[in-house]
Design a protein around this motif. Structure first.
Motif, short mmCIF file in Angstrom:
data_model
loop_
_atom_site.label_atom_id
_atom_site.label_comp_id
_atom_site.label_asym_id
_atom_site.label_seq_id
_atom_site.Cartn_x
_atom_site.Cartn_y
_atom_site.Cartn_z
N MET A 80 2.39 -25.36 -27.47
CA MET A 80 2.25 -26.16 -28.79
C MET A 80 2.29 -25.40 -29.94
O MET A 80 2.69 -25.79 -31.07
CB MET A 80 1.25 -27.54 -28.56
N LEU A 81 1.26 -24.34 -29.91
CA LEU A 81 1.24 -23.43 -30.88
C LEU A 81 2.50 -22.85 -31.57
O LEU A 81 2.74 -22.65 -32.72
CB LEU A 81 0.10 -22.40 -30.77
N LEU A 82 3.30 -22.78 -30.35
CA LEU A 82 4.74 -22.04 -30.96
C LEU A 82 5.72 -23.31 -31.03
O LEU A 82 6.60 -23.02 -32.00
CB LEU A 82 5.29 -21.08 -29.75
N ALA A 83 5.46 -24.30 -30.66
CA ALA A 83 6.47 -25.35 -30.20
C ALA A 83 6.63 -26.13 -31.79
O ALA A 83 7.59 -26.51 -32.09
CB ALA A 83 6.88 -25.95 -29.26
N VAL A 84 5.55 -26.23 -32.41
CA VAL A 84 5.30 -27.04 -33.59
C VAL A 84 6.08 -26.35 -34.74
O VAL A 84 7.01 -27.00 -35.27
CB VAL A 84 3.85 -27.27 -33.64
N VAL A 93 8.32 -23.32 -24.33
CA VAL A 93 8.62 -23.54 -26.03
C VAL A 93 9.74 -24.00 -26.22
O VAL A 93 10.25 -24.71 -27.10
CB VAL A 93 8.40 -21.93 -26.42
N LEU A 94 11.06 -23.19 -25.64
CA LEU A 94 12.33 -23.84 -26.08
C LEU A 94 12.54 -25.15 -25.64
O LEU A 94 13.17 -25.97 -26.47
CB LEU A 94 13.45 -23.05 -25.00
N ASN A 95 12.14 -25.83 -24.65
CA ASN A 95 12.34 -27.06 -24.24
C ASN A 95 11.35 -28.01 -25.42
O ASN A 95 11.84 -28.98 -25.82
CB ASN A 95 11.62 -27.63 -22.89
N VAL A 96 10.16 -27.69 -25.40
CA VAL A 96 9.28 -28.84 -26.17
C VAL A 96 9.71 -28.32 -28.07
O VAL A 96 9.79 -29.53 -28.54
CB VAL A 96 7.62 -28.25 -26.19
N SER A 97 10.15 -27.62 -28.29
CA SER A 97 10.61 -27.18 -29.73
C SER A 97 12.12 -28.07 -29.89
O SER A 97 11.87 -28.53 -31.03
CB SER A 97 11.02 -25.62 -29.81
N ALA A 98 12.69 -28.32 -29.01
CA ALA A 98 14.00 -29.18 -29.25
C ALA A 98 13.44 -30.66 -29.26
O ALA A 98 13.75 -31.32 -30.20
CB ALA A 98 14.75 -29.18 -27.97
N TRP A 102 2.26 -33.72 -26.15
CA TRP A 102 1.44 -32.84 -25.86
C TRP A 102 0.86 -33.31 -24.21
O TRP A 102 0.70 -32.44 -23.29
CB TRP A 102 -0.09 -32.77 -26.35
N ILE A 103 0.51 -34.54 -23.95
CA ILE A 103 0.24 -35.05 -22.79
C ILE A 103 1.49 -34.79 -21.66
O ILE A 103 1.22 -34.45 -20.63
CB ILE A 103 -0.13 -36.53 -22.75
N SER A 104 2.47 -34.98 -22.17
CA SER A 104 3.73 -34.76 -21.24
C SER A 104 4.04 -33.26 -21.09
O SER A 104 4.09 -32.73 -19.91
CB SER A 104 5.09 -35.16 -21.90
N LEU A 105 3.45 -32.37 -21.86
CA LEU A 105 3.56 -30.89 -21.70
C LEU A 105 2.51 -30.45 -20.57
O LEU A 105 2.81 -29.69 -19.87
CB LEU A 105 3.33 -30.21 -23.05
#
Length: 219
Positions: free
Chosen positions: A30-34, A97-102, A154-157
């Motif tokens: 999350m720190l990178l994906a935000v 990170v790639l997935n959550v960033s999208a 966040w919960i899903s991650l």
């Protein structure tokens, strides 16, 4: 049928380390994906067609691929295609990170678009540049709308980190499966894994509910 619940206590150290790895992966991702999501959202909203198209392609590509496939691809294909070799942990982090960033990109874009255009126009009329207006006026207002959605992401991650066990990252799921294989205590270890995930996930879910009530915007 005989049960040996002592196996959980015996391997408590390994399970604790696995749980810490799960939490660590969630936090780092999350720190990178935000910021990644913010960058992609701003690219998508840019008047530059090249930037907008690149962001759209990235988001649509990773949003429509199963996360487990992205993990496999990053671990097995990326080293061959790009001649780079990462550790399993680094590979897992890259894939997450790639997935959550999208997903975050669409969250931020929707939040920014939900702010009335008059806010931007008023800021520009006061002499702000478009960049200043975006970061000082629009994004702070959008943040309140975005926060509950980010909390749900966040919960899903947190739960999805279990998928990186397929490339032998020693998070909670992988550690539990390893102990199960060594001890042949299938029921006990699967029960323990479920209980630990629930005990860690339930407070987070309640926090998300509180965030929705506290910061959810109703219009």
């Amino acid at each position: 049928m005989n049960f040996d619940w002592n196996v959980i206590w015996t391997h408590r150290g390994a399970l604790w380390d696995g749980a810490l790895m799960t939490v660590g992966l969630t936090v780092l991702t999350m720190l990178l994906a935000v910021p990644g999501g913010i960058l992609l959202a701003l690219m998508r909203l840019s008047s530059n067609k090249l930037l907008s198209s690149a962001s759209l392609a990235f988001v649509e590509f990773f949003r429509n691929l199963p996360l487990i496939l992205v993990i496999y691809w990053a671990f097995y294909v990326m080293p061959i295609a790009f001649d780079v070799q990462f550790s399993a942990l680094t590979t897992a982090l890259v894939a997450l990170v790639l997935n959550v960033s999208a997903y975050n990109a669409e969250t931020f874009r929707a939040g920014i678009n939900s702010i009335r255009k008059g806010q931007m126009e008023a800021a520009l009329a006061m002499g702000m540049s478009r960049r200043q207006a975006m970061f000082k006026v629009v994004i702070p207002q959008a943040a309140r709308r975005i926060l509950p959605v980010l909390a749900s992401t966040w919960i899903s991650l947190f739960k999805d980190t279990s998928l990186v066990s397929v490339i032998a990252v020693s998070e909670l799921a992988y550690t539990s499966m390893q102990i199960r294989a060594q001890t042949f205590r299938v029921l006990e270890m699967l029960t323990a894994m479920a209980a630990i995930y629930w005990l860690m996930g339930y407070p987070q879910a309640k926090l998300v509910d509180w965030i929705h009530k506290k910061y959810g915007v109703k219009e």
